[in-house]
Design a protein around this motif. Sequence first.
Motif, PDB file in Angstrom:
ATOM      1  N   ASP A  28      21.314  -1.166  -0.472  1.00 14.26           N
ATOM      2  CA  ASP A  28      22.613  -0.507  -0.657  1.00 14.26           C
ATOM      3  C   ASP A  28      23.641  -0.948   0.375  1.00 14.26           C
ATOM      4  OD1 ASP A  28      21.513   0.953  -2.738  1.00 14.26           O
ATOM      5  OD2 ASP A  28      21.008   2.663  -1.463  1.00 14.26           O
ATOM      6  N   GLY A  29      23.255  -1.846   1.287  1.00 12.03           N
ATOM      7  CA  GLY A  29      24.176  -2.331   2.311  1.00 12.03           C
ATOM      8  C   GLY A  29      24.203  -1.476   3.573  1.00 12.03           C
ATOM      9  N   GLU A  30      23.293  -0.530   3.690  1.00 15.28           N
ATOM     10  CA  GLU A  30      23.232   0.352   4.843  1.00 15.28           C
ATOM     11  C   GLU A  30      22.396  -0.300   5.949  1.00 15.28           C
ATOM     12  OE1 GLU A  30      21.277   4.717   5.864  1.00 15.28           O
ATOM     13  OE2 GLU A  30      21.413   4.066   3.781  1.00 15.28           O
ATOM     14  N   PRO A  31      22.879  -0.279   7.198  1.00 15.44           N
ATOM     15  CA  PRO A  31      22.086  -0.860   8.281  1.00 15.44           C
ATOM     16  C   PRO A  31      20.897   0.041   8.631  1.00 15.44           C
ATOM     17  CG  PRO A  31      24.087   0.111   9.159  1.00 15.44           C
ATOM     18  CD  PRO A  31      24.168   0.228   7.663  1.00 15.44           C
ATOM     19  N   VAL A  32      19.762  -0.574   8.938  1.00 13.77           N
ATOM     20  CA  VAL A  32      18.594   0.138   9.447  1.00 13.77           C
ATOM     21  C   VAL A  32      18.114  -0.609  10.685  1.00 13.77           C
ATOM     22  CG1 VAL A  32      17.814   1.181   7.292  1.00 13.77           C
ATOM     23  CG2 VAL A  32      17.014  -1.072   7.894  1.00 13.77           C
ATOM     24  N   ALA A  33      17.709   0.155  11.671  1.00 16.60           N
ATOM     25  CA  ALA A  33      17.208  -0.422  12.922  1.00 16.60           C
ATOM     26  C   ALA A  33      16.312   0.612  13.584  1.00 16.60           C
ATOM     27  CB  ALA A  33      18.364  -0.796  13.839  1.00 16.60           C
ATOM     28  N   ARG A  34      15.477   0.147  14.475  1.00 15.32           N
ATOM     29  CA  ARG A  34      14.615   1.097  15.184  1.00 15.32           C
ATOM     30  C   ARG A  34      15.459   2.123  15.923  1.00 15.32           C
ATOM     31  NH1 ARG A  34      10.871  -0.176  20.210  1.00 15.32           N
ATOM     32  NH2 ARG A  34      12.641   0.725  21.257  1.00 15.32           N
ATOM     33  N   ALA A  35      16.561   1.688  16.505  1.00 18.91           N
ATOM     34  CA  ALA A  35      17.431   2.593  17.254  1.00 18.91           C
ATOM     35  C   ALA A  35      18.115   3.622  16.350  1.00 18.91           C
ATOM     36  CB  ALA A  35      18.481   1.789  18.008  1.00 18.91           C
ATOM     37  N   VAL A  50      15.716   1.305   0.946  1.00 19.66           N
ATOM     38  CA  VAL A  50      14.844   0.194   0.585  1.00 19.66           C
ATOM     39  C   VAL A  50      15.382  -1.101   1.180  1.00 19.66           C
ATOM     40  CG1 VAL A  50      13.771  -1.086  -1.312  1.00 19.66           C
ATOM     41  CG2 VAL A  50      14.260   1.363  -1.583  1.00 19.66           C
ATOM     42  N   VAL A  51      14.486  -1.846   1.798  1.00 23.01           N
ATOM     43  CA  VAL A  51      14.814  -3.162   2.335  1.00 23.01           C
ATOM     44  C   VAL A  51      13.879  -4.161   1.673  1.00 23.01           C
ATOM     45  CG1 VAL A  51      14.843  -4.629   4.395  1.00 23.01           C
ATOM     46  CG2 VAL A  51      15.559  -2.235   4.554  1.00 23.01           C
ATOM     47  N   VAL A  52      14.432  -5.274   1.211  1.00 23.76           N
ATOM     48  CA  VAL A  52      13.627  -6.368   0.671  1.00 23.76           C
ATOM     49  C   VAL A  52      13.695  -7.503   1.688  1.00 23.76           C
ATOM     50  CG1 VAL A  52      13.327  -8.016  -1.217  1.00 23.76           C
ATOM     51  CG2 VAL A  52      14.146  -5.698  -1.706  1.00 23.76           C
ATOM     52  N   GLU A  53      12.521  -7.954   2.133  1.00 20.44           N
ATOM     53  CA  GLU A  53      12.501  -9.024   3.136  1.00 20.44           C
ATOM     54  C   GLU A  53      11.274  -9.900   2.968  1.00 20.44           C
ATOM     55  OE1 GLU A  53      12.573  -7.045   6.977  1.00 20.44           O
ATOM     56  OE2 GLU A  53      10.403  -7.035   7.083  1.00 20.44           O
ATOM     57  N   ALA A  54      11.286 -11.027   3.657  1.00 23.47           N
ATOM     58  CA  ALA A  54      10.166 -11.971   3.648  1.00 23.47           C
ATOM     59  C   ALA A  54       9.022 -11.393   4.493  1.00 23.47           C
ATOM     60  CB  ALA A  54      10.611 -13.311   4.226  1.00 23.47           C
ATOM     61  N   PRO A  55       7.798 -11.927   4.328  1.00 24.24           N
ATOM     62  CA  PRO A  55       6.667 -11.424   5.119  1.00 24.24           C
ATOM     63  C   PRO A  55       6.905 -11.489   6.629  1.00 24.24           C
ATOM     64  CG  PRO A  55       5.878 -12.857   3.382  1.00 24.24           C
ATOM     65  CD  PRO A  55       7.388 -12.942   3.363  1.00 24.24           C
ATOM     66  N   ASP A  56       7.703 -12.433   7.074  1.00 29.61           N
ATOM     67  CA  ASP A  56       7.987 -12.540   8.506  1.00 29.61           C
ATOM     68  C   ASP A  56       9.360 -11.966   8.836  1.00 29.61           C
ATOM     69  OD1 ASP A  56       9.454 -14.465   7.204  1.00 29.61           O
ATOM     70  OD2 ASP A  56       9.034 -16.062   8.643  1.00 29.61           O
ATOM     71  N   GLY A  57       9.833 -11.034   7.995  1.00 28.49           N
ATOM     72  CA  GLY A  57      11.129 -10.401   8.206  1.00 28.49           C
ATOM     73  C   GLY A  57      11.130  -9.513   9.440  1.00 28.49           C
ATOM     74  N   PRO A  58      12.299  -9.041   9.837  1.00 25.50           N
ATOM     75  CA  PRO A  58      12.406  -8.292  11.092  1.00 25.50           C
ATOM     76  C   PRO A  58      11.642  -6.968  11.107  1.00 25.50           C
ATOM     77  CG  PRO A  58      14.495  -8.263   9.889  1.00 25.50           C
ATOM     78  CD  PRO A  58      13.596  -9.226   9.190  1.00 25.50           C
ATOM     79  N   ILE A  59      11.609  -6.241   9.989  1.00 27.12           N
ATOM     80  CA  ILE A  59      10.917  -4.947  10.001  1.00 27.12           C
ATOM     81  C   ILE A  59       9.409  -5.154   9.986  1.00 27.12           C
ATOM     82  CG2 ILE A  59      10.656  -2.715   8.862  1.00 27.12           C
ATOM     83  CD1 ILE A  59      13.459  -3.064   7.732  1.00 27.12           C
ATOM     84  N   ALA A  60       8.927  -6.028   9.107  1.00 27.27           N
ATOM     85  CA  ALA A  60       7.485  -6.302   9.056  1.00 27.27           C
ATOM     86  C   ALA A  60       6.990  -6.836  10.399  1.00 27.27           C
ATOM     87  CB  ALA A  60       7.173  -7.288   7.937  1.00 27.27           C
ATOM     88  N   THR A  61       7.782  -7.669  11.037  1.00 28.91           N
ATOM     89  CA  THR A  61       7.416  -8.198  12.350  1.00 28.91           C
ATOM     90  C   THR A  61       7.425  -7.090  13.400  1.00 28.91           C
ATOM     91  OG1 THR A  61       8.286 -10.370  11.776  1.00 28.91           O
ATOM     92  CG2 THR A  61       8.034  -9.890  14.123  1.00 28.91           C
ATOM     93  N   GLY A  62       8.445  -6.242  13.366  1.00 27.07           N
ATOM     94  CA  GLY A  62       8.534  -5.137  14.323  1.00 27.07           C
ATOM     95  C   GLY A  62       7.353  -4.187  14.224  1.00 27.07           C
TER      96      GLY A  62
END
Length: 183
Positions: free
Chosen positions: A65-72, A135-147
């Motif tokens: 949806d264009g919404e930012p998500v981050a651990r912070a 919902v975030v769609v990313e590659a297996p080595d994307g930032p969330i999966a890596t985090g």
Amino acid sequence: MSGLVAIVALVSVLTVLNLLLTFGVIRRLREHTELLAGRATPIVGEPPSLPVGRQVGDFAATTTDGEPVARALLAGDTLVAFLTPGCEPCEESLPHLVEAAKKWPGGRRNTLVVVIGRRDRAADHVERLAPVARVVVEAPDGPIATGFGVTAYPLFGVVDSSGQVLRSETAPAALLPHGVAPA
């Protein structure tokens, strides 16, 4: 008459040749099966999970949806899930995840689902999950999966606002707080 004998002899030779080739193919398939079985690493012990107590690494991404998500930006206890299209256990748990997300305290704001794969293959997951989760769609080595250190799917857990994994389960309904009935 000699033509008929020649035809029968030719058909017999071709039949024997066909049988020999078939047996050769069967033997070769058995060899390949054994080789592939030897490469497979059976899962021993516990199924994959998010390590409880682990501090999630920093990540930043954008939802569908264009919404930012981050651990912070995590607020309160957040239900997190990692799925990938085409994974049979992921497909089986998808309806249960949707139901758990509907009941999760904090609703959509505190539910994050990461779909690992290409956007075109993830379209069905996004459509089903977007009303109840970010919902975030990313590659297996994307930032969330890596985090999160994700290496297997599906994974379900709860993370607090500091990014620490509080709980991890193999079924999303098992993460619902006490007093909230699973679907």
